[in-house]
Design a protein around this motif. Sequence first.
Motif, PDB file in Angstrom:
ATOM      1  N   ASN A 133      67.527  50.357  55.426  1.00  0.00           N
ATOM      2  CA  ASN A 133      68.564  51.391  55.406  1.00  0.00           C
ATOM      3  C   ASN A 133      68.121  52.582  56.248  1.00  0.00           C
ATOM      4  N   LYS A 134      66.837  52.916  56.145  1.00  0.00           N
ATOM      5  CA  LYS A 134      66.305  54.054  56.913  1.00  0.00           C
ATOM      6  C   LYS A 134      66.452  53.793  58.407  1.00  0.00           C
ATOM      7  N   TRP A 135      66.156  52.594  58.862  1.00  0.00           N
ATOM      8  CA  TRP A 135      66.301  52.243  60.275  1.00  0.00           C
ATOM      9  C   TRP A 135      67.750  52.439  60.715  1.00  0.00           C
ATOM     10  N   LEU A 136      68.706  51.935  59.924  1.00  0.00           N
ATOM     11  CA  LEU A 136      70.115  52.069  60.269  1.00  0.00           C
ATOM     12  C   LEU A 136      70.529  53.535  60.298  1.00  0.00           C
ATOM     13  N   SER A 137      70.065  54.306  59.347  1.00  0.00           N
ATOM     14  CA  SER A 137      70.439  55.726  59.316  1.00  0.00           C
ATOM     15  C   SER A 137      69.942  56.444  60.567  1.00  0.00           C
ATOM     16  N   GLU A 138      68.771  56.096  61.044  1.00  0.00           N
ATOM     17  CA  GLU A 138      68.244  56.692  62.269  1.00  0.00           C
ATOM     18  C   GLU A 138      69.062  56.263  63.485  1.00  0.00           C
ATOM     19  N   GLN A 139      69.502  55.026  63.510  1.00  0.00           N
ATOM     20  CA  GLN A 139      70.269  54.511  64.649  1.00  0.00           C
ATOM     21  C   GLN A 139      71.641  55.172  64.777  1.00  0.00           C
ATOM     22  N   VAL A 140      72.282  55.430  63.646  1.00  0.00           N
ATOM     23  CA  VAL A 140      73.644  55.992  63.674  1.00  0.00           C
ATOM     24  C   VAL A 140      73.678  57.495  63.429  1.00  0.00           C
ATOM     25  N   GLY A 141      72.511  58.105  63.199  1.00  0.00           N
ATOM     26  CA  GLY A 141      72.439  59.544  63.004  1.00  0.00           C
ATOM     27  C   GLY A 141      73.062  60.028  61.708  1.00  0.00           C
ATOM     28  N   LYS A 142      72.909  59.233  60.656  1.00  0.00           N
ATOM     29  CA  LYS A 142      73.437  59.588  59.335  1.00  0.00           C
ATOM     30  C   LYS A 142      72.292  59.735  58.344  1.00  0.00           C
ATOM     31  N   ASP A 143      72.549  60.441  57.270  1.00  0.00           N
ATOM     32  CA  ASP A 143      71.570  60.624  56.206  1.00  0.00           C
ATOM     33  C   ASP A 143      71.289  59.276  55.537  1.00  0.00           C
ATOM     34  N   PRO A 144      70.032  58.995  55.181  1.00  0.00           N
ATOM     35  CA  PRO A 144      69.717  57.735  54.492  1.00  0.00           C
ATOM     36  C   PRO A 144      70.518  57.534  53.205  1.00  0.00           C
ATOM     37  N   ALA A 145      70.855  58.615  52.516  1.00  0.00           N
ATOM     38  CA  ALA A 145      71.651  58.497  51.286  1.00  0.00           C
ATOM     39  C   ALA A 145      73.055  57.972  51.603  1.00  0.00           C
ATOM     40  N   THR A 146      73.588  58.357  52.748  1.00  0.00           N
ATOM     41  CA  THR A 146      74.911  57.872  53.159  1.00  0.00           C
ATOM     42  C   THR A 146      74.870  56.373  53.408  1.00  0.00           C
ATOM     43  N   VAL A 147      73.847  55.918  54.116  1.00  0.00           N
ATOM     44  CA  VAL A 147      73.708  54.488  54.397  1.00  0.00           C
ATOM     45  C   VAL A 147      73.500  53.718  53.093  1.00  0.00           C
ATOM     46  N   SER A 148      72.771  54.293  52.167  1.00  0.00           N
ATOM     47  CA  SER A 148      72.576  53.661  50.868  1.00  0.00           C
ATOM     48  C   SER A 148      73.916  53.457  50.159  1.00  0.00           C
ATOM     49  N   LYS A 149      74.790  54.439  50.245  1.00  0.00           N
ATOM     50  CA  LYS A 149      76.128  54.314  49.642  1.00  0.00           C
ATOM     51  C   LYS A 149      76.918  53.201  50.310  1.00  0.00           C
ATOM     52  N   TRP A 150      76.764  53.042  51.625  1.00  0.00           N
ATOM     53  CA  TRP A 150      77.446  51.945  52.324  1.00  0.00           C
ATOM     54  C   TRP A 150      76.946  50.601  51.796  1.00  0.00           C
ATOM     55  N   CYS A 151      75.647  50.496  51.579  1.00  0.00           N
ATOM     56  CA  CYS A 151      75.042  49.227  51.157  1.00  0.00           C
ATOM     57  C   CYS A 151      75.326  48.883  49.704  1.00  0.00           C
TER      58      CYS A 151
END
Length: 49
Positions: free
Chosen positions: A19-37
């Motif tokens: 999730n951290k890798w994806l958040s860095e790629q799209v420029g979003k907070d890791p918590a946001t990506v966690s909510k997506w997952c």
Amino acid sequence: MERKINRIKVMLAEKGKTNKWLSEQVGKDPATVSKWCTNMAQPTLETMM
């Protein structure tokens, strides 16, 4: 009861990414990506592109 599959989570697992890798790629907070997952939220179409 039907179980929903989260494609973002599946694709990250298949590619061996986090999730951290994806958040860095799209420029979003890791918590946001966690909510997506966890299907608590969904990314915009602009983000997905």
